[in-house]
Design an enzyme around this catalytic site. Sequence first.
Site, short mmCIF file in Angstrom:
data_model
loop_
_atom_site.label_atom_id
_atom_site.label_comp_id
_atom_site.label_asym_id
_atom_site.label_seq_id
_atom_site.Cartn_x
_atom_site.Cartn_y
_atom_site.Cartn_z
CG HIS A 189 1.86 -27.32 -23.20
ND1 HIS A 189 2.85 -26.18 -23.05
CD2 HIS A 189 1.47 -27.75 -21.60
CE1 HIS A 189 2.94 -25.95 -21.74
NE2 HIS A 189 2.02 -26.67 -20.95
CD GLU A 431 4.10 -22.47 -13.97
OE1 GLU A 431 4.37 -23.58 -14.55
OE2 GLU A 431 2.92 -21.84 -14.39
CG ASP A 455 6.24 -23.30 -17.90
OD1 ASP A 455 6.91 -22.99 -19.13
OD2 ASP A 455 5.10 -23.49 -17.53
CB CYS A 502 1.76 -30.67 -10.86
SG CYS A 502 2.07 -28.91 -11.18
C1 PEP Z 1 4.87 -27.09 -15.25
O1 PEP Z 1 5.18 -25.84 -16.06
O2 PEP Z 1 5.60 -27.72 -14.85
C2 PEP Z 1 3.53 -27.47 -15.26
C3 PEP Z 1 3.05 -28.36 -14.64
O3 PEP Z 1 2.62 -26.62 -16.06
P1 PEP Z 1 2.52 -26.75 -17.71
O4 PEP Z 1 3.48 -27.95 -17.98
O5 PEP Z 1 1.20 -26.89 -18.03
O6 PEP Z 1 3.31 -25.50 -18.19
MG MG Z 2 3.75 -24.48 -16.41
#
Ligand code: PEP
Ligand code: MG
Length: 578
Positions: A189, A431, A455, A502
């Site tokens: 993150h 995920e 994830d 995403c």
């Molecule tokens: C993911 O896990 O791909 C996602 C888009 O959520 P984050 O990166 O915030 O965990």
């Molecule tokens: Mg995620």
Amino acid sequence: MLKGIGVSPGVVWGKSAVLRGPAMEIPEYPISPEQVEAEIARLHEAVDRSRSQLVSISAHLVRNLGQEHTYILDTHILILDDPTFVKTATEAISQFRINAEWALRRALDHFIKVFDEVADEYIKERRRDVEQVGGRILHNLLGQAPDLLAGFKEPVILISHDLTPADTLQLTKEKVLGFATDIGSATSHTAIMARALEIPAVVGLKNISERIETGDLILIDGDEGIVILSPSQDVLEFYKAKQVRLRTQMDELEELRDLPPRTLDGKEIILAANIEYAKEVETALTYGAQGVGLFRTEYLFINRRTLPSEEEQFQEYRKIAQMVHPHFAVIRTVDLGGDKFLSPPPLGGGLNPALGLRAIRFCLKEIALFKAQLRAILRASHYGKLRLMFPLISGVEELRRAREILAETAEELRHSGIPFDSDLKVGVMIETPSAVVIADLLARESDFFSIGTNDLSQYSLAIDRVNEEVAYLYDPLHPSILRSIHSVVQAAHNRGLWVDLCGEMSGDPLNAIILLGLELDELSMNPLFIPRMKQVLRSLSFSGAREVAAQTLHLPTGAEVRDYLKQEASRRFGLRFH
Ligand code: PEP
Ligand code: MG
């Protein structure tokens, strides 16, 4: 030259600022005689809080690993309980009339000096324990994440062992040109935050924080993942030219903004933005985003002492809804835990935070917090087109429970006559490997899916997202990830649901062919990547991409998938990737 992992594009150079130890600015100020008592009480409170944190971590360790592993924690508790330690600090408060943090720092310095003078290596080692205990008390005294950048006057390149997402959120382009860290990976993150802030960054450099001193001139290339120490004039000239070239390319791409993301044979796929805070909507629209596919709401929650109120959240969500109109925005309920914590207290700690109390699990435990967010989202849904989704769903029970709480909240609003979109669409983030396997069951009870490949890769390939040692295993083109995406899309389409992707992989143009071919309805990414993605999509044909995707599902390794994609991109569509 040091090679790491480039996680946020761009080239910058400047003076470095190295953050070492607990990244903490310690406030120092005099106090009046009347304040002495309160200041001592504040110190005691922080000590008590530190003790209960240590006791609770220790109890957790005993339960999970047995008594012998609590040795370090026990040592820390002993240091805390040592009367001379706290006494030295309290005396400094009353004697010198200084604030508790300053007094504690003085006491720590005194003890550390004593340890340094001891010849015995074993005792010398205990100095670290004293520093760690001191760091914990200081953190509790400050009560919140510290201002990392208070000490720097001109923009710098930050060098640190690590930056938490909470640290990263404090960075601003005015103060930080870029950053480089010892640990980290492309989907942590921290990396995502760096891209959101458009701050060039290289992570996973192993020991850069030990090799550089504050004030050294360095250059970082966030595209190539390179850091150059003391670059020569020639090197700087080369990179200046590269900077100009990148800027021109970006300007050209921006011209694509108003063109539809449509393939040569007329298939359209929505390109939406992932954002971390409301201000990003503007940038997203500039880059041609057709809405917000993922709003990571957790950044409203971290780096602060209190939780955001329902009203504050409502204002934020409404702003987004209004700004993106006539497009939609998908608000994800808060995904705390894992590598994102509330500060303080640290949340979702334990030995394996990624497998712990994270995301929807946390919300289903903290119902009041969850409901406040749901109320805020529902209220904001009246002012634009919002959708809602739940992160890290691993079973139908979780989805049902979350929907039940949502329905309860909606009923309360209805009862109070507060308007909201009664047809608010509810999606599930896919995920976890479990969600992939039961996608057909989840599809019966949700309105859309959003595949979070960051994830999904972490959990499918069993690689910690923030661990640079295993970052080499991270590969969204791994057959297991591609097959997962394929089966999730099928499960969704069988029931007429639309599917977004995403994860970070959706921003890589080489992946355009396969994601189009696997028939995703929408790709959501950092806005910066939208123009290039659109450019590539506009040179593909849907029918060709489907053929390529079908073939890749039979390839045995990510590397072979990548080679095949490059070959077909060139052969069928005249696109070159290196
Ligand atoms: C993911 O896990 O791909 C996602 C888009 O959520 P984050 O990166 O915030 O965990
Ligand atoms: Mg995620």
